[in-house]
Scaffold this motif. Sequence first.
Motif, PDB file in Angstrom:
ATOM      1  N   THR A 136       0.811  -1.201   0.000  1.00  0.00           N
ATOM      2  CA  THR A 136       0.000   0.000   0.000  1.00  0.00           C
ATOM      3  C   THR A 136       0.855   1.267   0.000  1.00  0.00           C
ATOM      4  OG1 THR A 136      -1.729   1.224   1.179  1.00  0.00           O
ATOM      5  CG2 THR A 136      -0.183  -0.020   2.523  1.00  0.00           C
ATOM      6  N   THR A 137       0.346   2.297  -0.634  1.00  0.00           N
ATOM      7  CA  THR A 137       1.017   3.604  -0.658  1.00  0.00           C
ATOM      8  C   THR A 137       0.526   4.505   0.473  1.00  0.00           C
ATOM      9  OG1 THR A 137      -0.663   4.516  -2.150  1.00  0.00           O
ATOM     10  CG2 THR A 137       1.271   3.482  -3.166  1.00  0.00           C
ATOM     11  N   GLY A 138      -0.530   4.059   1.158  1.00  0.00           N
ATOM     12  CA  GLY A 138      -1.144   4.886   2.189  1.00  0.00           C
ATOM     13  C   GLY A 138      -2.360   5.628   1.683  1.00  0.00           C
ATOM     14  N   SER A 139      -2.511   5.703   0.358  1.00  0.00           N
ATOM     15  CA  SER A 139      -3.653   6.364  -0.269  1.00  0.00           C
ATOM     16  C   SER A 139      -4.489   5.326  -1.008  1.00  0.00           C
ATOM     17  CB  SER A 139      -3.179   7.449  -1.247  1.00  0.00           C
ATOM     18  OG  SER A 139      -4.205   7.860  -2.116  1.00  0.00           O
ATOM     19  N   GLU A 140      -5.781   5.272  -0.709  1.00  0.00           N
ATOM     20  CA  GLU A 140      -6.664   4.287  -1.346  1.00  0.00           C
ATOM     21  C   GLU A 140      -6.794   4.535  -2.841  1.00  0.00           C
ATOM     22  OE1 GLU A 140     -10.415   3.783   0.519  1.00  0.00           O
ATOM     23  OE2 GLU A 140      -9.583   3.344   2.497  1.00  0.00           O
ATOM     24  N   THR A 141      -6.883   5.809  -3.245  1.00  0.00           N
ATOM     25  CA  THR A 141      -7.018   6.118  -4.676  1.00  0.00           C
ATOM     26  C   THR A 141      -5.752   5.731  -5.442  1.00  0.00           C
ATOM     27  OG1 THR A 141      -6.289   8.401  -4.230  1.00  0.00           O
ATOM     28  CG2 THR A 141      -8.664   7.995  -4.294  1.00  0.00           C
ATOM     29  N   PHE A 142      -4.599   5.953  -4.828  1.00  0.00           N
ATOM     30  CA  PHE A 142      -3.327   5.576  -5.449  1.00  0.00           C
ATOM     31  C   PHE A 142      -3.243   4.054  -5.564  1.00  0.00           C
ATOM     32  CE2 PHE A 142       1.337   7.256  -5.582  1.00  0.00           C
ATOM     33  CZ  PHE A 142       1.520   6.621  -6.801  1.00  0.00           C
ATOM     34  N   ASP A 143      -3.652   3.363  -4.489  1.00  0.00           N
ATOM     35  CA  ASP A 143      -3.647   1.892  -4.514  1.00  0.00           C
ATOM     36  C   ASP A 143      -4.590   1.351  -5.580  1.00  0.00           C
ATOM     37  OD1 ASP A 143      -1.838   1.889  -2.467  1.00  0.00           O
ATOM     38  OD2 ASP A 143      -3.287   1.397  -0.900  1.00  0.00           O
ATOM     39  N   THR A 144      -5.749   1.986  -5.729  1.00  0.00           N
ATOM     40  CA  THR A 144      -6.727   1.549  -6.742  1.00  0.00           C
ATOM     41  C   THR A 144      -6.148   1.688  -8.142  1.00  0.00           C
ATOM     42  OG1 THR A 144      -8.549   2.208  -5.297  1.00  0.00           O
ATOM     43  CG2 THR A 144      -9.057   1.899  -7.633  1.00  0.00           C
ATOM     44  N   ALA A 147      -4.102  -1.278  -8.805  1.00  0.00           N
ATOM     45  CA  ALA A 147      -4.802  -2.549  -8.556  1.00  0.00           C
ATOM     46  C   ALA A 147      -4.411  -3.175  -7.226  1.00  0.00           C
ATOM     47  CB  ALA A 147      -4.563  -3.528  -9.705  1.00  0.00           C
ATOM     48  N   GLY A 148      -4.294  -2.340  -6.196  1.00  0.00           N
ATOM     49  CA  GLY A 148      -4.021  -2.859  -4.862  1.00  0.00           C
ATOM     50  C   GLY A 148      -2.731  -2.378  -4.237  1.00  0.00           C
ATOM     51  N   GLY A 149      -1.871  -1.746  -5.009  1.00  0.00           N
ATOM     52  CA  GLY A 149      -0.600  -1.250  -4.476  1.00  0.00           C
ATOM     53  C   GLY A 149       0.570  -1.624  -5.357  1.00  0.00           C
ATOM     54  N   MET A 150       1.772  -1.298  -4.881  1.00  0.00           N
ATOM     55  CA  MET A 150       2.993  -1.570  -5.638  1.00  0.00           C
ATOM     56  C   MET A 150       3.304  -3.062  -5.602  1.00  0.00           C
ATOM     57  SD  MET A 150       5.097   1.654  -5.928  1.00  0.00           S
ATOM     58  CE  MET A 150       4.424   3.312  -5.797  1.00  0.00           C
ATOM     59  N   ASP A 182      -2.289  -7.984   6.345  1.00  0.00           N
ATOM     60  CA  ASP A 182      -3.718  -7.690   6.336  1.00  0.00           C
ATOM     61  C   ASP A 182      -4.023  -6.197   6.344  1.00  0.00           C
ATOM     62  OD1 ASP A 182      -2.796  -7.263   8.879  1.00  0.00           O
ATOM     63  OD2 ASP A 182      -4.431  -8.313   9.898  1.00  0.00           O
ATOM     64  N   LYS A 183      -2.998  -5.357   6.577  1.00  0.00           N
ATOM     65  CA  LYS A 183      -3.186  -3.908   6.534  1.00  0.00           C
ATOM     66  C   LYS A 183      -2.529  -3.282   5.312  1.00  0.00           C
ATOM     67  CE  LYS A 183      -3.802  -3.143  11.493  1.00  0.00           C
ATOM     68  NZ  LYS A 183      -3.334  -2.377  12.681  1.00  0.00           N
ATOM     69  N   GLY A 184      -2.142  -4.126   4.361  1.00  0.00           N
ATOM     70  CA  GLY A 184      -1.570  -3.628   3.121  1.00  0.00           C
ATOM     71  C   GLY A 184      -0.060  -3.592   3.070  1.00  0.00           C
ATOM     72  N   GLY A 185       0.605  -4.011   4.146  1.00  0.00           N
ATOM     73  CA  GLY A 185       2.059  -4.036   4.159  1.00  0.00           C
ATOM     74  C   GLY A 185       2.611  -5.389   3.761  1.00  0.00           C
ATOM     75  N   PHE A 357      -4.070  12.584  -4.657  1.00  0.00           N
ATOM     76  CA  PHE A 357      -3.800  12.379  -3.237  1.00  0.00           C
ATOM     77  C   PHE A 357      -3.096  13.608  -2.673  1.00  0.00           C
ATOM     78  CE2 PHE A 357      -0.103  10.865  -5.532  1.00  0.00           C
ATOM     79  CZ  PHE A 357       0.968  11.296  -4.773  1.00  0.00           C
ATOM     80  N   LYS A 358      -2.978  13.633  -1.354  1.00  0.00           N
ATOM     81  CA  LYS A 358      -2.312  14.734  -0.669  1.00  0.00           C
ATOM     82  C   LYS A 358      -1.104  14.207   0.096  1.00  0.00           C
ATOM     83  CE  LYS A 358      -5.929  18.185   0.159  1.00  0.00           C
ATOM     84  NZ  LYS A 358      -6.673  18.918   1.216  1.00  0.00           N
ATOM     85  N   VAL A 359      -0.090  15.070   0.243  1.00  0.00           N
ATOM     86  CA  VAL A 359       1.059  14.772   1.095  1.00  0.00           C
ATOM     87  C   VAL A 359       0.907  15.628   2.340  1.00  0.00           C
ATOM     88  CG1 VAL A 359       3.554  14.763   1.324  1.00  0.00           C
ATOM     89  CG2 VAL A 359       2.531  14.217  -0.883  1.00  0.00           C
ATOM     90  N   THR A 360       0.568  14.991   3.467  1.00  0.00           N
ATOM     91  CA  THR A 360       0.365  15.699   4.721  1.00  0.00           C
ATOM     92  C   THR A 360       1.471  15.349   5.706  1.00  0.00           C
ATOM     93  OG1 THR A 360      -0.978  13.941   5.723  1.00  0.00           O
ATOM     94  CG2 THR A 360      -2.120  15.531   4.309  1.00  0.00           C
ATOM     95  N   GLU A 361       1.356  15.853   6.905  1.00  0.00           N
ATOM     96  CA  GLU A 361       2.351  15.565   7.937  1.00  0.00           C
ATOM     97  C   GLU A 361       2.385  14.069   8.261  1.00  0.00           C
ATOM     98  OE1 GLU A 361       3.358  16.667  12.604  1.00  0.00           O
ATOM     99  OE2 GLU A 361       1.905  17.879  11.470  1.00  0.00           O
ATOM    100  N   ASN A 362       1.229  13.408   8.156  1.00  0.00           N
ATOM    101  CA  ASN A 362       1.150  11.980   8.445  1.00  0.00           C
ATOM    102  C   ASN A 362       1.559  11.108   7.276  1.00  0.00           C
ATOM    103  OD1 ASN A 362       0.189  12.448  11.049  1.00  0.00           O
ATOM    104  ND2 ASN A 362      -1.936  12.542  10.360  1.00  0.00           N
ATOM    105  N   GLY A 363       1.793  11.703   6.103  1.00  0.00           N
ATOM    106  CA  GLY A 363       2.173  10.943   4.922  1.00  0.00           C
ATOM    107  C   GLY A 363       1.201  11.124   3.782  1.00  0.00           C
ATOM    108  N   LEU A 364       1.051  10.095   2.962  1.00  0.00           N
ATOM    109  CA  LEU A 364       0.131  10.152   1.818  1.00  0.00           C
ATOM    110  C   LEU A 364      -1.287   9.877   2.283  1.00  0.00           C
ATOM    111  CD1 LEU A 364       2.870   9.923   0.322  1.00  0.00           C
ATOM    112  CD2 LEU A 364       1.738   8.492  -1.360  1.00  0.00           C
ATOM    113  N   GLU A 365      -2.210  10.736   1.882  1.00  0.00           N
ATOM    114  CA  GLU A 365      -3.612  10.582   2.235  1.00  0.00           C
ATOM    115  C   GLU A 365      -4.488  10.931   1.048  1.00  0.00           C
ATOM    116  OE1 GLU A 365      -4.353  13.023   5.612  1.00  0.00           O
ATOM    117  OE2 GLU A 365      -3.201  11.781   7.011  1.00  0.00           O
ATOM    118  N   ASP A 366      -5.719  10.461   1.057  1.00  0.00           N
ATOM    119  CA  ASP A 366      -6.675  10.764  -0.021  1.00  0.00           C
ATOM    120  C   ASP A 366      -7.192  12.196   0.134  1.00  0.00           C
ATOM    121  OD1 ASP A 366      -6.566   8.265  -1.234  1.00  0.00           O
ATOM    122  OD2 ASP A 366      -7.889   7.423   0.284  1.00  0.00           O
TER     123      ASP A 366
END
Length: 366
Positions: A136-144, A147-150, A182-185, A357-366
Motif C-alpha cells: 500500500t502507498t497509504g492512499s486508497e485512490t493511489f492503490d486503486t 490494482a491494490g498497491g505496488m 492484512d493492513k496492506g504491508g 492524493f495529498k502529502v500531509t504531515e502523516n504521509g500520503l492521504e486521499d
Amino acid sequence: MAEEKIEETEEEALDEKEESSAEEAPVEEAEESEEATEEDSDEDDEIDNDAEEDAGEGSLEDLEGIGPATAKKLMDGGYSTIKSVATAAIGDITEAAEISEAKAKKVITLAKEKCNMGFESADRLLIKRQDIGKLTTGSETFDTLLAGGMETQAITECYGEWGSGKSQVAMQLAVTVQLPVDKGGLDGEALFIDTENTFRPERIVQMAKGMGLDPDEALKKIHVARAYTSDDQMLMTEKAAEMVRDSNVRIVIVDSLTSLFRSEYVGRGTLAARQQKLNRHLSTLHKLADLNNCVVYVTNQVMSKPDMFFGDPTKPIGGHILGHSATFRIYLRKSKAGKRIARLVDSPNLPDGEAVFKVTENGLED
C-alpha cells in the motif's frame, strides 16, 4: 434324494454369491488404488514444487565441476545460491569464479537444469503469480490505480518535477512495508539507497506515527546508504542482494536512479556509455526483485523540451532503456491546494489512469 438336491442347490447359490463378491472386490480395490494414486500424485506435485525451491537455494558445490574454492569465489562475488548462478551472465561467472567461458557456460546450464528453468505453461505461471504481494502507498485512490498497491517482483518508477512528491512516496513506502499483510504491508524491512541526500529520519518519525507504528522501531527497520558516484550506486545494489537474503527486506528504494548518471556523463558523446551502464544497473534491480519477491521503487528526474508547442514538455531522463525496463511507470505532478496527481503511464496489465492524493504531515492521504 430331494434333501441332497436341496443341499446341492444351496451350495451352488453360495458359490455364485462368493464368486460375485470376489468379482466386485477387485473393482473396489481398483477404485481405492486409483484414489491412492491420485493422492500420491498430488503429494508428488507438492514435493516437486518444494524440490524446485530447494534446488534454487541449494549449495553451489552440488553443481558438477564446482569445488570448495570455486564456490567460495562465487559467493564472494555475490552468487550464493544455485538460482543466482542460473540467472547470471557467462562473463560475470567467468570473472567472479576465475574460470574459462566454456566452463562458466556449463556451470550456468547445470544450474538452470537444477532449478528446472525453461519453458513452462502459462497456467503454472499464473499460479506462481499468486505469490506476488501488493504494498500500500497509504492512499486508497493511489492503490486503486495500481490494482491494490505496488507489486513485488517488479520495478516501479516515479518521475516528475522537483516537489512533485517522488521522495515523499519513497519514504512512505519505507514505512508502509513494515505493516502486517492484512493492513496492506509486507511485514518486512526497507533498504534505501539515497543519491540526492533526500532521506530524512524526522519525516519517517512523522509518517510512522501517522500509520500507528512505533517510530523508534520503524527507523531500525530502514537501512539507508548514501551513494556519491554511479559506480558506488551500482555496487550498493549488487551488495543489496546479500542483505535482502539475510534479513527480511521486502522493498529496495533508489532515490534517485538517474541523478548520478546524469551528472557524470555529460554531452552526447558519453550517452552510449551511460545508457549501457544504466541498463546493467536496471538488470541487477530486476534480478533483485524477481529472485527475492520484493518491491523495487525508483525515482527519476525529468527534463524540459522547450521546443514543444503542444502537450506537456516534461520528459523523463533515461531514454528508451529505462522506458522499456520499468515495469510500472508513474508520472507525478503538483496540483492546487497541496494535491498531487499520479498518472499511470505504462503497465503490462493495467489501464492508464490517474489518482489524486495529498502529502500531509502523516504521509500520503486521499
